[in-house]
Design a protein around this motif. Structure first.
Motif, PDB file in Angstrom:
ATOM      1  N   GLY A  19       0.771  -1.170  -0.004  1.00  0.00           N
ATOM      2  CA  GLY A  19      -0.102   0.119  -0.059  1.00  0.00           C
ATOM      3  C   GLY A  19       1.038   1.143  -0.036  1.00  0.00           C
ATOM      4  O   GLY A  19       1.726   1.509  -0.673  1.00  0.00           O
ATOM      5  N   VAL A  20       0.530   2.109   0.876  1.00  0.00           N
ATOM      6  CA  VAL A  20       1.237   3.308   0.896  1.00  0.00           C
ATOM      7  C   VAL A  20       2.656   3.285   1.598  1.00  0.00           C
ATOM      8  O   VAL A  20       3.568   4.055   1.882  1.00  0.00           O
ATOM      9  N   ILE A  21       2.908   2.097   2.445  1.00  0.00           N
ATOM     10  CA  ILE A  21       4.157   1.816   3.234  1.00  0.00           C
ATOM     11  C   ILE A  21       5.160   1.507   2.445  1.00  0.00           C
ATOM     12  O   ILE A  21       5.032   0.429   1.800  1.00  0.00           O
ATOM     13  N   GLU A  22       6.137   2.053   2.273  1.00  0.00           N
ATOM     14  CA  GLU A  22       7.326   2.099   1.427  1.00  0.00           C
ATOM     15  C   GLU A  22       8.241   1.034   2.103  1.00  0.00           C
ATOM     16  O   GLU A  22       8.709  -0.064   1.586  1.00  0.00           O
ATOM     17  N   ASP A  23       8.643   1.181   3.332  1.00  0.00           N
ATOM     18  CA  ASP A  23       9.696   0.406   3.958  1.00  0.00           C
ATOM     19  C   ASP A  23       9.382   0.606   5.564  1.00  0.00           C
ATOM     20  O   ASP A  23       9.819   1.885   6.053  1.00  0.00           O
ATOM     21  N   THR A  33       0.800  -2.837  22.505  1.00  0.00           N
ATOM     22  CA  THR A  33       1.499  -2.088  21.366  1.00  0.00           C
ATOM     23  C   THR A  33       0.387  -1.447  20.802  1.00  0.00           C
ATOM     24  O   THR A  33      -0.611  -1.994  20.253  1.00  0.00           O
ATOM     25  N   ALA A  34       0.410  -0.072  20.489  1.00  0.00           N
ATOM     26  CA  ALA A  34      -0.896   0.718  19.916  1.00  0.00           C
ATOM     27  C   ALA A  34      -0.137   1.456  18.528  1.00  0.00           C
ATOM     28  O   ALA A  34       1.079   1.702  18.413  1.00  0.00           O
ATOM     29  N   VAL A  35      -0.972   1.247  17.482  1.00  0.00           N
ATOM     30  CA  VAL A  35      -0.651   1.736  16.182  1.00  0.00           C
ATOM     31  C   VAL A  35      -1.649   2.914  15.982  1.00  0.00           C
ATOM     32  O   VAL A  35      -2.866   2.712  15.773  1.00  0.00           O
ATOM     33  N   THR A  36      -0.972   4.120  15.737  1.00  0.00           N
ATOM     34  CA  THR A  36      -1.798   5.164  15.532  1.00  0.00           C
ATOM     35  C   THR A  36      -1.226   6.186  14.300  1.00  0.00           C
ATOM     36  O   THR A  36      -0.142   5.695  13.767  1.00  0.00           O
ATOM     37  N   GLY A  37      -1.971   7.057  13.700  1.00  0.00           N
ATOM     38  CA  GLY A  37      -1.672   8.036  12.597  1.00  0.00           C
ATOM     39  C   GLY A  37      -2.820   8.639  12.009  1.00  0.00           C
ATOM     40  O   GLY A  37      -3.897   8.100  12.295  1.00  0.00           O
ATOM     41  N   GLU A  38      -2.397   9.530  11.231  1.00  0.00           N
ATOM     42  CA  GLU A  38      -3.613  10.187  10.365  1.00  0.00           C
ATOM     43  C   GLU A  38      -4.253   9.441   9.721  1.00  0.00           C
ATOM     44  O   GLU A  38      -3.695   8.375   9.241  1.00  0.00           O
ATOM     45  N   THR A  39      -5.561   9.805   9.284  1.00  0.00           N
ATOM     46  CA  THR A  39      -6.322   9.180   8.504  1.00  0.00           C
ATOM     47  C   THR A  39      -5.737   9.187   6.959  1.00  0.00           C
ATOM     48  O   THR A  39      -5.236  10.107   6.680  1.00  0.00           O
ATOM     49  N   GLY A  40      -5.638   7.745   6.360  1.00  0.00           N
ATOM     50  CA  GLY A  40      -5.052   7.637   4.985  1.00  0.00           C
ATOM     51  C   GLY A  40      -3.484   7.413   5.080  1.00  0.00           C
ATOM     52  O   GLY A  40      -2.658   7.313   4.135  1.00  0.00           O
ATOM     53  N   ALA A  41      -2.769   7.435   6.404  1.00  0.00           N
ATOM     54  CA  ALA A  41      -1.459   7.356   6.579  1.00  0.00           C
ATOM     55  C   ALA A  41      -1.057   5.724   6.347  1.00  0.00           C
ATOM     56  O   ALA A  41       0.040   5.422   5.873  1.00  0.00           O
ATOM     57  N   GLY A  42      -2.033   4.897   6.294  1.00  0.00           N
ATOM     58  CA  GLY A  42      -1.591   3.486   6.418  1.00  0.00           C
ATOM     59  C   GLY A  42      -1.902   2.537   7.528  1.00  0.00           C
ATOM     60  O   GLY A  42      -0.999   1.457   7.399  1.00  0.00           O
ATOM     61  N   LYS A  43      -2.466   2.790   8.542  1.00  0.00           N
ATOM     62  CA  LYS A  43      -2.649   2.226   9.676  1.00  0.00           C
ATOM     63  C   LYS A  43      -3.059   0.853   9.359  1.00  0.00           C
ATOM     64  O   LYS A  43      -2.829  -0.158   9.894  1.00  0.00           O
ATOM     65  N   THR A  44      -4.093   0.696   8.474  1.00  0.00           N
ATOM     66  CA  THR A  44      -4.725  -0.362   8.173  1.00  0.00           C
ATOM     67  C   THR A  44      -3.586  -1.812   7.450  1.00  0.00           C
ATOM     68  O   THR A  44      -4.034  -2.799   7.418  1.00  0.00           O
ATOM     69  N   SER A 528       4.538   6.187   3.411  1.00  0.00           N
ATOM     70  CA  SER A 528       4.347   6.127   4.764  1.00  0.00           C
ATOM     71  C   SER A 528       5.390   5.393   5.333  1.00  0.00           C
ATOM     72  O   SER A 528       6.068   4.623   4.854  1.00  0.00           O
ATOM     73  N   GLY A 529       5.731   5.698   6.658  1.00  0.00           N
ATOM     74  CA  GLY A 529       6.745   4.839   7.422  1.00  0.00           C
ATOM     75  C   GLY A 529       6.150   4.626   8.766  1.00  0.00           C
ATOM     76  O   GLY A 529       5.080   5.144   9.127  1.00  0.00           O
ATOM     77  N   VAL A 530       6.748   3.760   9.667  1.00  0.00           N
ATOM     78  CA  VAL A 530       6.292   3.667  10.966  1.00  0.00           C
ATOM     79  C   VAL A 530       7.470   4.022  12.022  1.00  0.00           C
ATOM     80  O   VAL A 530       8.651   3.593  11.581  1.00  0.00           O
TER      81      VAL A 530
END
Length: 577
Positions: A19-23, A33-44, A528-530
């Motif tokens: 998806g939008v996550i490159e690496d 562990t919580a995973v958050t981020g703006e809408t459309g950032a790629g959390k899903t 997107s990244g994490v």
């Protein structure tokens, strides 16, 4: 906050071109562990990546535009049971860890690797699903399925139910076997003859090879040892030729020993003319002595390492025969030995003359009585478990803003089967005075989510560690309900590894590890990244989640008080939390 960890968990999750996550590489906590981020950032995409590791269908549309494949790789801790399963498919667990890899190709194909071995997506999912469960919208929908509701109730029954189910399964297997034999004894001869022919052919194929338990592994180890020995032998023989010489096509090719000997003789001949040559001759003679000893030792070792001709070929031929047999049956050697024994027993029953119909009928009736008693035992455990769950779930639901909710497990009679004679329906009365109705009819999406969470919290107290992934568990809730969801996820994390993808700061504040999915857009490409956030960055992220303004001091103050609350402190009265 949670500090526990599961027996088997994901330690690292790497996502590339999904998806939008490159690496992105995620170091996951053993607890919450919580995973958050703006809408459309790629959390899903984090949840999607875990779904791929569970064997879900690979969608080429997930592959990042401009790349040929998406890659998801997880490093998981590996206990004894998992190590056994990994070994069965040809993989390895190293240093207590196993690497699971799934690739989605833009060409509509996918690849899966488990512990270094190529496997099918189904094989990968079969193993990972034993320890990883994703609780998303689809899982909530499964909760409305009666078969899944029975599984949930039986999970809550703990070891007592597991033992009773095992015994019932054994009885059911014996019953179906005897009933099948009774059917065979009373049906036409043609069908029986066909079964005999099939069994004899299968047994003849097996007997021609006649493998013994573990022989394929033994042969594989032997072949590897012999191949190493053969390589060593060839090296020694070559070294022997280099030292002692070898017979060429026309004449003997001298080796190092002969050449040094000739050199020593030449130097000795010059010794009378030049004292320096005499000294060199002595040195050459010393080297000749050493080479003589070395050549003798190499020749002896080469002779000792020699094996009988054709031994490796015999081992490889035997291994090939066993592997062909296993491939033709699509099974493992252990399973083949078990099924072959069952085939022999079935053939004995078929060719030993017609089974006595009266005797088989009596056995069927006896087993029916035993099944009835076993099913009654299962029902008794389920009724006790249902009453306990009703009691335990009530305060959990109340804390999740369902103060008047009641959950009941309705048990109805069903035809006898491998799980007994019970059909289960989870009933919900969401409000005071409301008549209980099935979850599929009585629960909204948000209520289903909270019932699911309440069930997991209650069940966690009696189960060993798993990895539980919650996606949209906080959908449609906020405020104090979000705080209680966070508390319950933290409680789950004392026994399990819990990963929650959330948009609520009240939930994220309870996490031990907080990962933020970030998005960068240069006008042409979105990436997107994490990253894991520390104390100050975490306060700003929670502030953004609550107010949309990460730089607002008021929002940051609220975020800090929310973190204090999650850690066991108390927020100020006017905090609004």
């Amino acid at each position: 906050m949670a500090t526990g960890a599961g027996h088997v968990m994901i330690t690292t999750l790497t996502i590339r071109n999904l998806g939008v996550i490159e690496d992105a590489s995620l170091e996951l906590a053993g607890s919450l562990t919580a995973v958050t981020g703006e809408t459309g950032a790629g959390k899903t995409m984090v949840v999607s990546s875990l779904g791929l590791l569970l064997g879900q269908k690979a969608d080429p549309g997930l592959v990042r535009h401009g790349t040929d494949r998406a890659v998801v790789e997880a490093v998981m801790s590996c206990d004894e049971q998992m190590a056994r399963h990994v070994t069965e498919v040809g993989g390895d667990c190293e240093d207590g860890e196993v690497i699971c890899n799934r690739q989605v190709l833009s060409s509509r194909r996918s690849r899966a690797v488990l512990g270094g071995a190529r496997v099918t997506a189904g094989q990968l999912g079969s193993l990972t699903s034993q320890t990883i469960t994703i609780h998303g919208q689809s899982e909530q929908i499964r909760l409305t399925d009666p078969a899944h509701q029975l599984l949930m109730l039986d999970r809550a029954g703990g070891e007592e139910m597991a033992a009773a189910l095992h015994d019932h399964h054994e009885l059911w297997s014996r019953y179906t076997d005897v009933a099948a034999r009774l059917h065979e004894a009373t049906t036409g001869r043609d069908e029986k003859d066909l079964q005999i022919e099939v069994l004899r052919r299968r047994l003849d194929e097996f007997d021609k090879v006649d493998p013994h338990p573990g022989e394929d592994d033994e042969l594989l180890a032997t072949s590897r040892h012999m191949q190493v020995a053969q390589t060593l032998r060839e090296s020694l023989q070559q070294a022997d030729q280099f030292l002692n010489g070898a017979q060429g096509e026309a004449e003997l090719q001298p080796g190092a020993l002969a050449l040094v000997s000739q050199a020593a003789a030449q130097l000795a001949a010059m010794g009378d003319e030049d004292p320096r040559a005499a000294g060199l001759a002595q040195r050459a003679q010393g080297i000749e002595v050493d080479l003589t000893d070395l050549a003798a030792d190499v020749a002896r070792l080469a002779a000792e390492s020699d094996t009988g001709p054709g031994e490796l070929d015999e081992v490889m031929a035997r291994l090939s025969a066993i592997q062909r047999l296993l491939r033709s049956r699509a099974t493992t050697l252990d399973d083949l030995l078990k099924t072959t024994q069952q085939d022999r027993e079935n053939l004995d029953h078929l060719v030993g003359g017609d089974d006595d119909v009266d005797e088989l009928t009596a056995q069927v009736q006896q087993l029916k009585g035993q099944l009835a008693a076993s099913a009654s035992r299962l029902s008794a455990i389920r009724h006790r478990t249902a009453a306990r769950l009703h009691h335990d779930l009530t305060p959990e639901l109340a804390a999740l803003a369902m103060p008047s909710a009641r959950v009941e497990f309705q048990l109805d009679e069903a035809p006898m089967g491998p799980t007994g004679t019970d059909a289960v329906t989870i009933m919900l009365a969401a409000n005071s005075g409301a008549a209980p109705a099935s979850l599929s009819k009585a629960a909204s999406g948000g209520e289903l989510s909270r019932v699911r969470l309440a069930l997991e919290v209650v069940l966690a107290g009696s189960e060993s560690g798993r990895t539980l992934v919650f996606d949209e568990i906080d959908s449609g809730v906020g405020g104090s309900v979000g705080i209680e969801i966070g508390r319950r996820l933290a409680a789950l994390a004392t026994r399990h590894q819990v990963i929650v993808v959330t948009h609520l700061a009240q939930v994220a504040a309870f996490a031990d590890t907080h990962l933020v999915v970030t998005k960068a857009d240069d006008g042409r490409i979105t990436r997107s990244g994490v990253r894991e956030v520390g104390e100050a960055d975490r306060e700003r992220e929670l502030a953004r989640m609550m107010s949309g303004m990460s730089g607002s001091q008021t929002a940051v103050d609220h975020a800090r008080e929310l973190l204090d609350l999650a850690r066991g402190g108390q927020p100020s009265r006017d905090s609004g939390l």
